[in-house]
Each structure stands twice: as structure tokens, then as C-alpha cells.
Design an enzyme around this catalytic site. Structure first.
Site, PDB file in Angstrom:
ATOM      1  N   LYS A  18       1.490   3.977  -3.140  1.00  0.00           N
ATOM      2  CA  LYS A  18       1.178   5.394  -2.961  1.00  0.00           C
ATOM      3  C   LYS A  18       2.379   6.241  -3.366  1.00  0.00           C
ATOM      4  O   LYS A  18       2.238   7.267  -4.032  1.00  0.00           O
ATOM      5  CB  LYS A  18       0.779   5.698  -1.515  1.00  0.00           C
ATOM      6  N   TYR A  52       0.829  -1.206   0.000  1.00  0.00           N
ATOM      7  CA  TYR A  52       0.000   0.000   0.000  1.00  0.00           C
ATOM      8  C   TYR A  52       0.865   1.259   0.000  1.00  0.00           C
ATOM      9  O   TYR A  52       0.695   2.142  -0.843  1.00  0.00           O
ATOM     10  CB  TYR A  52      -0.930  -0.012   1.228  1.00  0.00           C
TER      11      TYR A  52
END
Length: 134
Positions: free
Chosen positions: A86, A82
Site C-alpha cells: 500500500k 499488505y
């Protein structure tokens, strides 16, 4: 102007005061390592092709892809996929937005929307969302 909402978790597990600055293409949290977005995409495509040639099941393919993502994230200094993705997204926006001013904000948490598409709207329930919904 383009406003991109990222996350504070893009900084990984660093401690202390962290200055807000955009990620430069190639930058990683692990010193001395160059994160080439295009090379990572190619690595993933090749890995996935190899899995398919080996006639792996969808379930096994999904498991192996998750393992690869976590391995690559940790290799470059991020704790999970994650936060790595990002950072990759921020790098791409910074690179693509040369003619367009890009603003990246990194809140630590987002619960629901103010108005759009409707007040209080949540897409799915993850982490703290369950408490908010309750």
C-alpha cells in the site's frame, strides 16, 4: 483529480497521533533505510528467476515469494506485505501524478460499496467481512 483509497494500515504499527502525509519516494518506516521501488521490483524478478531455474514447484515458489515479501516488509519497518505494498502504491501515485492532483484517503476499514457496481457489493470475504455478510 485522482482519488486513491489506501488504508490506515499503511502507517504500520506506529503508536500515537500520526499526521497524515504522503510517502515520499524512498521513504520507509525504518529510519535510515531507503525504499527504492525499482530496486525492489528488480530484486523480486531476480529472486523469482532464480527459483524457476532451480526447477522449484509452483507451491514452493509461492511459499518462497511470500517469505521474501514478509522479509522485505519487515526490513523497511512494515509489519506485513499488505501495508508495504500500500505504501509503495502511494509512492508511485505521488510520483506519477505530478500533472494530476492526487488525493489519498486512508480509512481504517472498508466493508462494502454504496452503489457501484451495486449497493452492498463485496469482493471476496476477508477479516471482518464475514460478520458483515452474516
Amino acid at each position: 483529480m485522482l482519488l486513491h483509497v489506501s488504508t490506515a494500515f499503511v502507517a504500520g504499527e506506529q503508536e500515537g497521533l500520526l499526521m497524515e502525509k504522503p510517502f515520499k519516494p524512498g521513504e520507509s518506516l525504518r529510519k535510515g533505510y531507503n525504499l527504492d521501488v525499482q530496486a525492489e521490483i528488480k530484486l523480486v524478478e531476480n529472486f523469482k528467476s532464480t527459483l524457476r531455474v532451480q526447477s522449484s514447484s509452483d507451491k514452493l515458489e509461492k511459499k518462497k515469494m511470500k517469505e521474501l515479501g514478509l522479509k522485505r516488509a519487515r526490513h523497511f519497518g512494515w509489519p506485513n506485505v499488505y501495508s508495504l505494498t500500500k505504501a509503495l502504491g502511494e509512492m508511485l501515485l505521488g510520483n506519477l501524478g505530478r500533472d494530476l492532483p492526487v488525493v489519498i484517503v486512508r480509512p481504517s476499514i472498508i466493508l462494502s460499496t454504496f452503489q457501484d457496481p451495486m449497493s452492498g457489493w463485496i469482493e471476496g470475504t476477508r477479516t471482518i467481512d464475514m460478520l458483515y455478510v452474516a
